[in-house]
Design a protein around this motif. Structure first.
Motif, PDB file in Angstrom:
ATOM      1  N   THR A  92       2.795   5.215  -7.505  1.00 38.14           N
ATOM      2  CA  THR A  92       2.811   3.775  -7.182  1.00 38.14           C
ATOM      3  C   THR A  92       3.460   2.997  -8.319  1.00 38.14           C
ATOM      4  N   LEU A  93       3.084   3.297  -9.562  1.00 36.79           N
ATOM      5  CA  LEU A  93       3.664   2.568 -10.700  1.00 36.79           C
ATOM      6  C   LEU A  93       5.172   2.821 -10.782  1.00 36.79           C
ATOM      7  N   ARG A  94       5.570   4.074 -10.519  1.00 37.74           N
ATOM      8  CA  ARG A  94       7.013   4.379 -10.538  1.00 37.74           C
ATOM      9  C   ARG A  94       7.740   3.621  -9.432  1.00 37.74           C
ATOM     10  N   GLU A  95       7.178   3.634  -8.236  1.00 38.52           N
ATOM     11  CA  GLU A  95       7.830   2.956  -7.103  1.00 38.52           C
ATOM     12  C   GLU A  95       7.943   1.458  -7.379  1.00 38.52           C
ATOM     13  N   LEU A  96       6.892   0.884  -7.930  1.00 36.42           N
ATOM     14  CA  LEU A  96       6.913  -0.557  -8.226  1.00 36.42           C
ATOM     15  C   LEU A  96       7.784  -0.860  -9.445  1.00 36.42           C
ATOM     16  N   GLY A  97       8.022   0.163 -10.262  1.00 35.39           N
ATOM     17  CA  GLY A  97       8.799  -0.045 -11.481  1.00 35.39           C
ATOM     18  C   GLY A  97       8.039  -0.882 -12.485  1.00 35.39           C
TER      19      GLY A  97
ATOM     20  N   GLU B 298      11.492  -3.957  -6.354  1.00 38.61           N
ATOM     21  CA  GLU B 298      12.889  -4.400  -6.461  1.00 38.61           C
ATOM     22  C   GLU B 298      12.994  -5.920  -6.369  1.00 38.61           C
ATOM     23  N   ALA B 299      12.316  -6.475  -5.380  1.00 38.24           N
ATOM     24  CA  ALA B 299      12.392  -7.930  -5.163  1.00 38.24           C
ATOM     25  C   ALA B 299      11.827  -8.678  -6.370  1.00 38.24           C
ATOM     26  N   ILE B 300      10.762  -8.170  -6.956  1.00 35.48           N
ATOM     27  CA  ILE B 300      10.179  -8.858  -8.125  1.00 35.48           C
ATOM     28  C   ILE B 300      11.163  -8.805  -9.296  1.00 35.48           C
ATOM     29  N   ARG B 301      11.728  -7.624  -9.527  1.00 33.58           N
ATOM     30  CA  ARG B 301      12.662  -7.504 -10.653  1.00 33.58           C
ATOM     31  C   ARG B 301      13.872  -8.415 -10.492  1.00 33.58           C
TER      32      ARG B 301
ATOM     33  N   ALA C 105       0.859  -1.190   0.000  1.00 30.21           N
ATOM     34  CA  ALA C 105       0.000   0.000   0.000  1.00 30.21           C
ATOM     35  C   ALA C 105       0.887   1.228   0.000  1.00 30.21           C
ATOM     36  N   GLN C 106       0.339   2.325  -0.521  1.00 29.31           N
ATOM     37  CA  GLN C 106       1.103   3.576  -0.480  1.00 29.31           C
ATOM     38  C   GLN C 106       1.479   3.934   0.959  1.00 29.31           C
ATOM     39  N   MET C 107       0.543   3.720   1.886  1.00 22.67           N
ATOM     40  CA  MET C 107       0.820   4.122   3.266  1.00 22.67           C
ATOM     41  C   MET C 107       1.849   3.212   3.956  1.00 22.67           C
ATOM     42  N   TYR C 108       2.175   2.067   3.370  1.00 14.85           N
ATOM     43  CA  TYR C 108       3.216   1.214   3.986  1.00 14.85           C
ATOM     44  C   TYR C 108       4.621   1.727   3.643  1.00 14.85           C
ATOM     45  N   ARG C 109       4.725   2.613   2.653  1.00 14.05           N
ATOM     46  CA  ARG C 109       5.999   3.218   2.236  1.00 14.05           C
ATOM     47  C   ARG C 109       7.029   2.190   1.784  1.00 14.05           C
ATOM     48  N   ASN C 110       6.573   1.052   1.306  1.00 11.19           N
ATOM     49  CA  ASN C 110       7.550   0.021   0.916  1.00 11.19           C
ATOM     50  C   ASN C 110       7.269  -0.577  -0.467  1.00 11.19           C
ATOM     51  N   GLU C 111       6.511   0.182  -1.289  1.00  7.15           N
ATOM     52  CA  GLU C 111       6.225  -0.326  -2.645  1.00  7.15           C
ATOM     53  C   GLU C 111       7.524  -0.525  -3.441  1.00  7.15           C
ATOM     54  N   ARG C 112       8.511   0.352  -3.197  1.00 13.10           N
ATOM     55  CA  ARG C 112       9.744   0.249  -3.978  1.00 13.10           C
ATOM     56  C   ARG C 112      10.467  -1.076  -3.704  1.00 13.10           C
ATOM     57  N   GLY C 113      10.486  -1.481  -2.434  1.00 13.06           N
ATOM     58  CA  GLY C 113      11.124  -2.754  -2.071  1.00 13.06           C
ATOM     59  C   GLY C 113      10.410  -3.936  -2.704  1.00 13.06           C
ATOM     60  N   VAL C 114       9.101  -3.843  -2.820  1.00 11.69           N
ATOM     61  CA  VAL C 114       8.323  -4.911  -3.473  1.00 11.69           C
ATOM     62  C   VAL C 114       8.753  -5.014  -4.940  1.00 11.69           C
TER      63      VAL C 114
ATOM     64  N   PHE D  51       1.333 -11.416  -8.752  1.00 10.40           N
ATOM     65  CA  PHE D  51       0.144 -10.572  -8.606  1.00 10.40           C
ATOM     66  C   PHE D  51       0.452  -9.527  -7.538  1.00 10.40           C
ATOM     67  N   VAL D  52       0.368  -8.248  -7.921  1.00  5.30           N
ATOM     68  CA  VAL D  52       0.714  -7.171  -6.979  1.00  5.30           C
ATOM     69  C   VAL D  52      -0.505  -6.284  -6.718  1.00  5.30           C
ATOM     70  N   THR D  53      -0.784  -6.101  -5.431  1.00  8.45           N
ATOM     71  CA  THR D  53      -1.851  -5.188  -5.002  1.00  8.45           C
ATOM     72  C   THR D  53      -1.233  -3.989  -4.318  1.00  8.45           C
ATOM     73  N   SER D  54      -1.733  -2.788  -4.626  1.00  7.24           N
ATOM     74  CA  SER D  54      -1.415  -1.632  -3.789  1.00  7.24           C
ATOM     75  C   SER D  54      -2.710  -0.874  -3.487  1.00  7.24           C
ATOM     76  N   LYS D  55      -2.589   0.116  -2.623  1.00  8.96           N
ATOM     77  CA  LYS D  55      -3.795   0.805  -2.126  1.00  8.96           C
ATOM     78  C   LYS D  55      -3.540   2.294  -2.031  1.00  8.96           C
ATOM     79  N   LEU D  56      -4.590   3.049  -2.280  1.00  8.57           N
ATOM     80  CA  LEU D  56      -4.512   4.514  -2.286  1.00  8.57           C
ATOM     81  C   LEU D  56      -4.354   5.051  -0.859  1.00  8.57           C
ATOM     82  N   SER D  57      -3.441   5.988  -0.710  1.00  8.19           N
ATOM     83  CA  SER D  57      -3.244   6.620   0.605  1.00  8.19           C
ATOM     84  C   SER D  57      -4.495   7.385   1.037  1.00  8.19           C
ATOM     85  N   ASN D  58      -4.737   7.392   2.331  1.00 11.41           N
ATOM     86  CA  ASN D  58      -5.858   8.169   2.885  1.00 11.41           C
ATOM     87  C   ASN D  58      -5.701   9.668   2.613  1.00 11.41           C
TER      88      ASN D  58
END
Ligand code: NDP
Length: 282
Positions: A94-99, A59-62, A48-57, A72-79
């Motif tokens: 989110t798309l940039r962070e996930l790459g 990276e690990a996939i790449r 999720a955006q609020m977890y601040r760790n989309e980039r690490g997700v 399958f990747v899920t993310s969520k809109l910040s409040n």
């Protein structure tokens, strides 16, 4: 080990019924945890955006050597980003962070009925844009109560593919799950093991002894037999392995009923109530 089952969503896309949740995993630790999860067979990551760790997700996939389409990747809109223009910018981030040029599933994280003049419909209509342009393969909601879902049904075009809600043996959340089942909205159970709180319950530990499984495996099996989608979180390698190794046994009706009876209703809730929750990150 039996393969994780796929669940078909109301838009025809499929989602692995078991995934890996990364809430409360430090951004710096996320790539390593997700890398291990992917190595041992998880193919669905919930961030999720609020977890601040989309980039690490991302990276690990790449680095995993897997094709993007295998995970399958899920993310969520910040409040903090419910207004349509903010949501559009946040989704691009989110798309940039996930790459990645798409996300498999994008959710409104909380309905926030006490904020934004109670308007989560225009936020949902913005997610509909992401579905239409293909950058979100599926869209859904999280923490939506029955009245929130009914309002989306009356005022928007697309039925959410999932509703991600708190659900575990101490909080069955039956009314919301029932509405979902009636309307083709799959239930995703967050905090599926109640952050560990259900694992010492005598009903669970006794079934674990009988079935030669661990308490977490009993609870995860109970969820999947109920049709719930789950993504337990752990940063502990042995637990990451344990939480995917539960597919070779089955709970009988008596066992399912005994776990159902642990339901404490609202008293069993460990997280915030969606009608009141109004946290907005800085
Ligand atoms: P979980 O129910 O998955 O429990 C995680 C906790 O249990 C951690 O403390 C973990 O410890 C421990 N644990 C994990 N596996 C085991 C095991 N086999 N035996 C004993 N202890 C174990 O809680 P979460 O709240 O993290 O929920 C899972 C996911 O749901 C989140 O990561 C997130 O993706 C999603 N979520 C969504 C929310 C929403 O509002 N939409 C809200 C909350 C969660 P350790 O890590 O130290 O091993």
């Amino acid at each position: 080990m039996t393969r994780v089952r796929d669940i078909t969503l109301n838009d025809g896309n499929t989602i692995p019924q078991l995934g890996f949740g990364v809430f409360q995993i430090e951004p710096a630790d996320t790539a390593a945890a997700v890398a291990l999860a992917l190595r041992v067979g998880y193919r669905h990551i919930d961030t999720a955006q609020m977890y601040r760790n989309e980039r690490g997700v991302g990276e690990a996939i790449r680095r995993s050597g897997l094709a993007r389409s295998d995970v399958f990747v899920t993310s969520k809109l910040s409040n903090a980003r419910h207004r349509p223009d903010d949501a559009r910018r946040a989704f691009e981030r989110t798309l940039r962070e996930l790459g990645s040029d798409y996300v498999d599933l994008f959710l409104i994280h909380w309905p926030l009925p006490t904020l934004y003049d109670g308007d989560f419909v225009s936020t949902w209509q913005t997610l509909e844009e992401f579905k239409h342009d293909g950058r979100a393969r599926s869209i859904g909601v999280s923490n939506f109560q029955v009245d929130h879902l009914a309002r989306l049904a009356a005022e928007s075009e697309i039925v959410p593919a999932v509703n991600q809600i708190e659900c575990h043996p101490y909080l069955l959340n039956e009314a919301v799950r029932h509405y979902g089942a009636e309307h083709g909205i799959a239930t995703e159970a967050w905090s599926p093991i109640a952050q560990g709180a259900v694992l010492t319950d005598p009903v669970i530990t006794s079934l674990a002894r009988q079935l030669n499984a661990t308490p977490a495996q009993i609870v995860l099996r109970w969820h999947t037999q109920h049709g719930n989608i789950v993504f337990p979180k752990s940063v502990t390698p042995a637990r990451i392995r344990e939480n995917i190794a539960f597919l070779d046994f089955e709970l009988d009706d008596d066992a399912i009923n005994a776990i159902d009876e642990l339901n404490r209703g609202e008293r069993g809730r460990i997280g915030a109530h969606p009608d009141q929750f109004a946290f907005v990150p800085a």
